[in-house]
Design an enzyme around this catalytic site. Sequence first.
Site, PDB file in Angstrom:
ATOM      1  N   ARG A 262      16.382  16.645  -9.350  1.00 19.03           N
ATOM      2  CA  ARG A 262      17.320  15.605  -8.926  1.00 19.03           C
ATOM      3  C   ARG A 262      18.047  15.037 -10.136  1.00 19.03           C
ATOM      4  NH1 ARG A 262      13.762  12.551  -4.177  1.00 19.03           N
ATOM      5  NH2 ARG A 262      13.231  14.503  -3.120  1.00 19.03           N
ATOM      6  N   ARG A 277      10.115   8.614 -12.352  1.00 17.90           N
ATOM      7  CA  ARG A 277      11.406   9.114 -11.863  1.00 17.90           C
ATOM      8  C   ARG A 277      11.955  10.158 -12.835  1.00 17.90           C
ATOM      9  NH1 ARG A 277      14.551   6.789  -8.036  1.00 17.90           N
ATOM     10  NH2 ARG A 277      13.278   4.922  -8.100  1.00 17.90           N
ATOM     11  N   GLU A 349       6.173   3.880  -4.067  1.00 18.57           N
ATOM     12  CA  GLU A 349       6.328   4.996  -3.134  1.00 18.57           C
ATOM     13  C   GLU A 349       5.739   6.294  -3.690  1.00 18.57           C
ATOM     14  OE1 GLU A 349      10.406   5.786  -2.059  1.00 18.57           O
ATOM     15  OE2 GLU A 349       9.901   7.801  -1.338  1.00 18.57           O
ATOM     16  N   SER A 352       7.177   9.921   1.626  1.00 12.98           N
ATOM     17  CA  SER A 352       8.143   9.437   2.595  1.00 12.98           C
ATOM     18  C   SER A 352       8.098  10.396   3.767  1.00 12.98           C
ATOM     19  CB  SER A 352       9.528   9.422   1.943  1.00 12.98           C
ATOM     20  OG  SER A 352      10.433   8.705   2.736  1.00 12.98           O
ATOM     21  N   ARG A 391       3.691  11.510  -9.327  1.00 19.88           N
ATOM     22  CA  ARG A 391       3.325  10.121  -9.040  1.00 19.88           C
ATOM     23  C   ARG A 391       1.850  10.005  -8.665  1.00 19.88           C
ATOM     24  NH1 ARG A 391       8.596   7.367  -5.996  1.00 19.88           N
ATOM     25  NH2 ARG A 391      10.054   7.805  -7.714  1.00 19.88           N
TER      26      ARG A 391
END
Length: 426
Positions: A262, A277, A349, A352, A391
């Site tokens: 990403r 991230r 988070e 999801s 994560r």
Amino acid sequence: MLDPKLLRNELETVAQALKTRGYELDSAAFQALEDRRKALQVETENLQAERKRKSKEIGIAKSKGEDASAILAEVETFGAKLTECEQQLNALQGELRDLQMGIPNLPHASVPAGEGEEDNVEIRKWGEPAEFGFEPLDHVDLGSKVGGMDFETAAKISGSRFSVMYGPLARMHRALIQLMLDTHTQLHGYKEVYAPYLVNPESLQGTGQLPKFEEDLYKLRGDRELYLIPTAEVPVTNIVRDEILQEADLPLRFTAHTPCFRSEAGSGGRDVRGMIRQHQFEKVEMVQLVKPEQSYQALEELTGHAEAILQKLGLPYRVVVLCTGDMGFSAAKTYDIEVWLPGQGKYREISSCSNFEDFQARRMQARYRPEGSKKPELLHSLNGSGLAVGRCLVAVMENYQQADGSIRVPEALQPYMGGVEVIPAV
RNA sequence: GGUGAGCUGGCUGAGUGGUUGAAAGCAGCGGUCUUGAAAACCGCCGUAGGUUAAUAGCCUACCCGGGGUUCGAAUCCCUGGCUCACCGCCA
């Protein structure tokens, strides 16, 4: 993509629902386009029918050896008109399609209204954040204590938002992947998939990343038009693109481990520290393709499958349902699972899980034929992270840290790490 | 990377400019026959869009994708993709 018929017949209702998620649909402009489309399409098709008839007549006349020049002349009188209509209609339909491809999904009735993250609603909590007898470190400091995380070197090799890991941490990272895949395949009924990391624009359009979110993606140079996958959702969900499945084939449950890429174009300076991230990270993804009437039950189950991993690892977490304003473009309903990070002192988070209903299926033309029915119907698609590996590693490090900077290995992970129980500080 | 051959409905496969959305076979569905089944026979049997109250009728589009030639394209031309075969290279 929304059902075009719904959009036409209940434009105002749709516009209202979209408003709750912060999307302004210009219904007057849409209606105007739609009215023009209708008139133009009827006219074009009538002209096409006329041409077809005349051409047939010419064929018949010629085969009988008759003179067809009279009919030929007749066709010429509206030939130009037809070409013009066809071109206009094409342009108009393109415009309408572009508009429709840019409209997000409708939120499910059970989704709480709200504008952003602060309006998400906590559904449940599992586990208690541990009491440390000392000030807990975050994973970056722990990483340097155990000598396994190196962001400087990653920056040299690639740039910011990349990481290098060594030794036991790299191994634990890999062990987490194995644990997740084994759990989903052996306990939760998923089929493991290995799929491409480079995908074409059609696939990205199918799951909803294109055309609207191209700036979040890495696109390859060269003549092939390929993108790096931002999530395994893209290749795995597109397995059923342009397919008509048998009802007996459903539900399909796939799990895949892939790297994800990403650009983090819009993330500004958020989470620049550590590996929360990154431009490249690993994820184990779950994808389900189900009959429409089963999709909300499937969402609950799928969320539970992600939770099961955290429970195995003994990591405290909570589940929140995203409010209308915080949901992703394609989702009708989303649960986020947030893991407790002692280093940050908050829940972050880690998964999801979303039901897309038929939004992706319509873009993909992914359908099934109900038993005893002739007409194929769109299926429902869902996916969820199970889990984000980087994560998850962060969460294990921070939750299992000890006063001397060493990190205990959760019991469930030990078999995947050759029985190692502690990663010592160096 | 090179050379050659292909890509037609769920599958096999015919069709090189004209009443072809497409022969035929297989599979599937319905029926006749049969105590039942099989066989045989008869019929149905692609997808999408538009119009519509309609999953009725009618109309349009679609023979790998895109563009072109033509009154008319599955068929001719250009371009892209994919598959197969052989050669080269390669984990």
